[in-house]
Design an enzyme around this catalytic site. Sequence first.
Site, PDB file in Angstrom:
ATOM      1  N   SER A 102      32.539  31.426  44.778  1.00 43.74           N
ATOM      2  CA  SER A 102      33.214  32.535  44.093  1.00 43.74           C
ATOM      3  C   SER A 102      33.357  33.788  44.953  1.00 43.74           C
ATOM      4  O   SER A 102      33.211  34.911  44.466  1.00 43.74           O
ATOM      5  CB  SER A 102      32.525  32.856  42.762  1.00 43.74           C
ATOM      6  N   GLU A 119      26.199  27.155  49.961  1.00 46.46           N
ATOM      7  CA  GLU A 119      27.010  27.251  48.749  1.00 46.46           C
ATOM      8  C   GLU A 119      26.150  26.892  47.538  1.00 46.46           C
ATOM      9  O   GLU A 119      25.981  25.706  47.219  1.00 46.46           O
ATOM     10  CB  GLU A 119      28.190  26.273  48.825  1.00 46.46           C
ATOM     11  N   GLU A 141      30.540  19.082  45.812  1.00 54.37           N
ATOM     12  CA  GLU A 141      31.354  18.160  44.994  1.00 54.37           C
ATOM     13  C   GLU A 141      31.248  16.734  45.545  1.00 54.37           C
ATOM     14  O   GLU A 141      31.318  15.770  44.786  1.00 54.37           O
ATOM     15  CB  GLU A 141      32.801  18.668  44.924  1.00 54.37           C
ATOM     16  N   GLY A 150      37.014  28.788  48.136  1.00 57.59           N
ATOM     17  CA  GLY A 150      37.744  27.794  47.353  1.00 57.59           C
ATOM     18  C   GLY A 150      38.926  28.437  46.648  1.00 57.59           C
ATOM     19  O   GLY A 150      39.997  28.656  47.237  1.00 57.59           O
ATOM     20  N   GLY A 151      38.750  28.761  45.383  1.00 53.36           N
ATOM     21  CA  GLY A 151      39.838  29.272  44.541  1.00 53.36           C
ATOM     22  C   GLY A 151      40.669  30.374  45.185  1.00 53.36           C
ATOM     23  O   GLY A 151      41.912  30.318  45.174  1.00 53.36           O
ATOM     24  N   ASN A 157      38.952  26.324  51.631  1.00 58.08           N
ATOM     25  CA  ASN A 157      38.772  24.945  51.182  1.00 58.08           C
ATOM     26  C   ASN A 157      39.751  24.718  50.029  1.00 58.08           C
ATOM     27  O   ASN A 157      39.498  25.134  48.908  1.00 58.08           O
ATOM     28  CB  ASN A 157      37.311  24.744  50.725  1.00 58.08           C
ATOM     29  N   TRP A 158      40.854  24.066  50.367  1.00 57.11           N
ATOM     30  CA  TRP A 158      41.905  23.897  49.351  1.00 57.11           C
ATOM     31  C   TRP A 158      41.543  22.858  48.295  1.00 57.11           C
ATOM     32  O   TRP A 158      42.236  22.739  47.289  1.00 57.11           O
ATOM     33  CB  TRP A 158      43.228  23.505  50.031  1.00 57.11           C
ATOM     34  N   LYS A 159      40.512  22.086  48.561  1.00 51.79           N
ATOM     35  CA  LYS A 159      40.091  21.014  47.636  1.00 51.79           C
ATOM     36  C   LYS A 159      41.288  20.111  47.300  1.00 51.79           C
ATOM     37  O   LYS A 159      42.143  19.893  48.148  1.00 51.79           O
ATOM     38  CB  LYS A 159      39.430  21.615  46.387  1.00 51.79           C
ATOM     39  N   GLY A 200      33.153  27.928  41.951  1.00 57.18           N
ATOM     40  CA  GLY A 200      34.204  27.826  40.943  1.00 57.18           C
ATOM     41  C   GLY A 200      33.813  28.407  39.591  1.00 57.18           C
ATOM     42  O   GLY A 200      34.515  28.218  38.607  1.00 57.18           O
TER      43      GLY A 200
HETATM   44  P1  PGA Z   1      35.009  28.731  45.081  1.00 57.29           P
HETATM   45  O1  PGA Z   1      34.686  27.401  45.936  1.00 57.29           O
HETATM   46  O2  PGA Z   1      35.320  29.813  46.070  1.00 57.29           O
HETATM   47  O3  PGA Z   1      36.184  28.359  44.230  1.00 57.29           O
HETATM   48  O4  PGA Z   1      33.780  29.030  44.289  1.00 57.29           O
HETATM   49  C1  PGA Z   1      33.959  27.445  47.138  1.00 57.29           C
HETATM   50  C2  PGA Z   1      33.766  26.064  47.677  1.00 57.29           C
HETATM   51  O5  PGA Z   1      33.551  25.128  46.892  1.00 57.29           O
HETATM   52  O6  PGA Z   1      33.835  25.828  48.906  1.00 57.29           O
END
Ligand code: PGA
Length: 252
Positions: A213, A168, A98, A234-235, A10-12, A174
Site C-alpha cells: 500500500s 512486504e 501471493e 502494486g496498485g 508490480n503490475w500483477k 492491497g
Molecule cells: P500494493 O501491492 O501496493 O497494491 O499493496 C504491493 C505488492 O504486492 O507488491
Amino acid sequence: MSRVPMVAGNWKMNGSLASSCDLLEKIEEQSDSIKGVDIAVFAPYIYLPAVCEKLKSSSIITGAQNLCKYDSGAYTGEVSASMLQDFSVDAVILGHSERRHVFGESSADVAEKVKIAVAAEITPVFCVGEKLEERERGKTEAVILEQMNAVIDLCGVEIFSKVIVAYEPVWAIGTGITATPEQAQEVHAYIRGLIAEQNSSIAADLRLLYGGSVKPDNAKGLFSMNDIDGGLIGGASLKAEDFISICKSAID
Ligand code: PGA
C-alpha cells in the site's frame, strides 16, 4: 550511503496489451527526467515481449513476476529463467506473498528460484513478509528469519550481493493499510542486520525495498528511513501519475 534507490511497479495480473503499452508510454515520457532512482516494471509474462521491445533503449528495468525452479522439461504452464533470458529480462519478483500464500510456494521453492535466477543473471527481487496473525503473535522476526535462511542455507550469504530484498508485510498488501515508516524501518534494519552478521559489506550494499500500500502520499515518509531503499508498488503502479510521483519520492 551508496545504495541507489529503486521503485518497482508490480503490475500483477492486471491490464490488457493496450493498457499496458499505454501505461508504459506515460511512464517512459516522464522517467527520463527522473535521475538517481532505478525504475522497474514487472509485467505479466504474456506482455513481457512487448514491454521488452518498447523498453529496448530505455533505462527502465524490465521484470517478470515469477519463474520456474526447473530449467526445462515437462512442467506445464511454467516459464524458465532461460526463456526470460531470450527477451533480456533484467529482473524477477520471487517469493511474492501471493505466490507463497495463494499458490503454495514454500521458502525452499523460493530459494531454488533465487538460485536459478542469479545463475541466469536475472536480478531477483526476493520478497519476505509476515501475515497479520504472525505479527500479532510477535512472530514477525521469526517468519522473516525462516524466509531469509532458506536462501542463505541453499546459496550462501554472498548471493545477497546480487539480490534485492522486498519487505512486504502481507497485511499491508492491497489493503490500504501501510506499515508506518517506523514499523517498516524496524524490519528492514533486522534484515540488514541478519546479513551483516555474516558479511557487513554485502549488508551495507543490499537494497531493501518496502512494499504494501505505498501511495504518493506515504512514499516519502517510508523512503526517508535509513534502511528503506525504495519500494515495490502494486496498485499505485497502474496509474502512471501515481507511479511517477512515487518514483520522485525516492530522490533525496
Ligand atoms: P500494493 O501491492 O501496493 O497494491 O499493496 C504491493 C505488492 O504486492 O507488491
